[in-house]
Design an enzyme around this catalytic site. Structure first.
Site, mmCIF file in Angstrom:
data_model
loop_
_atom_site.group_PDB
_atom_site.id
_atom_site.type_symbol
_atom_site.label_atom_id
_atom_site.label_comp_id
_atom_site.label_asym_id
_atom_site.label_seq_id
_atom_site.Cartn_x
_atom_site.Cartn_y
_atom_site.Cartn_z
ATOM 1 N N ARG A 93 -12.712 20.537 26.251
ATOM 2 C CA ARG A 93 -12.467 21.784 25.527
ATOM 3 C C ARG A 93 -13.755 22.436 25.042
ATOM 4 N NH1 ARG A 93 -8.970 24.978 23.086
ATOM 5 N NH2 ARG A 93 -9.330 25.693 20.969
ATOM 6 N N CYS A 117 -3.587 28.303 32.384
ATOM 7 C CA CYS A 117 -3.051 29.660 32.297
ATOM 8 C C CYS A 117 -2.289 29.926 31.003
ATOM 9 C CB CYS A 117 -2.133 29.945 33.487
ATOM 10 S SG CYS A 117 -3.020 29.993 35.066
ATOM 11 N N LYS A 162 -8.753 31.210 9.950
ATOM 12 C CA LYS A 162 -8.605 29.766 9.753
ATOM 13 C C LYS A 162 -9.963 29.122 10.027
ATOM 14 C CE LYS A 162 -5.374 29.225 12.812
ATOM 15 N NZ LYS A 162 -4.341 28.574 13.674
ATOM 16 N N SER A 164 -12.438 26.905 11.801
ATOM 17 C CA SER A 164 -12.507 26.369 13.159
ATOM 18 C C SER A 164 -13.948 25.979 13.467
ATOM 19 C CB SER A 164 -12.026 27.416 14.177
ATOM 20 O OG SER A 164 -12.403 27.061 15.491
#
Length: 221
Positions: A93, A117, A162, A164
């Protein structure tokens, strides 16, 4: 079921060499895209994610050399391909961290969505919303983010809805080459964020913490 049985009561002694943290190394490696100079990173952990991000940069045209002391010399000054392909991004990621520096350096990028997707499975909306504030336009087609900064990146005030870690890292790196001043609020403050800002300062970027969760970045050339 496998288990570890540890019997105590013995005196411990010895030395262990600890490698650097993977979570600090990955955004630093992505940040080398900003520089026209060779950058040496030492004491990197020998892990699959490190191999993957080097493979990703290598696929774009970066030159990466490893010496006998596990020091990596990275030259990302002349990338020929600004696409992060799905077969690499799907395994890690953190590959999304190349989005900010590619837009800052080249004004465009094509990055596979970490979850394929279906954007909802591994959302990167905080990354995209933040970069939009800096002047990025994007569309999502066939599992890829196609992003451009038609007038270059420009400083702005960004408040993350938020907290992150990844979005904070991407915006910090991107803002380093943006024109003007960027203020990031509600930032993540994990140790790897501080390591990244210290690294960027060493590279010549103008990054300053102005509050516990706020960072001021003045773009440089």
């Amino acid at each position: 079921m496998e288990k570890l049985l540890i019997k105590g009561g013995n005196n411990l002694s010895g030395k262990i060499k600890c490698s650097g943290a993977k979570n600090a190394a990955l955004p630093m490696i992505a940040a080398t895209i900003l520089s026209d100079e060779k950058i040496i990173l030492k004491n990197l952990p020998y892990l699959q994610d490190i191999t993957t991000i080097f493979e990703l940069l290598g696929s774009m045209g970066a030159e990466i050399l490893l010496d006998e002391n596990m020091n990596f010399t990275i030259s990302s000054s002349n990338l020929k391909d600004i696409e992060a392909r799905y077969e690499l991004v799907k395994t890690m990621r953190a590959s999304i961290l190349v989005l900010g520096p590619l837009l800052a350096k080249y004004g465009k990028a094509k990055i596979a969505l970490p979850g394929g997707c279906a954007i909802g499975t591994r959302p990167i909306d905080l990354h995209l919303k933040g970069l939009s504030k800096l002047g990025v336009e994007y569309k999502i087609e066939q599992g890829y983010v196609h992003a451009v900064a038609p007038r270059g990146l420009r400083g702005s005030n960004v408040r993350f809805s938020k907290i992150s870690v990844g979005a904070t890292e991407n915006l910090i790196i991107a803002a380093c080459l943006a024109k003007g001043t960027t203020i990031l609020n509600n930032c993540a403050i994990e140790p790897e964020i501080k390591d990244l800002t210290n690294c960027l300062i060493k590279l010549g970027c103008n990054v300053k913490w102005i509050a516990k969760r706020s960072i001021k970045i003045i773009g440089v050339k």
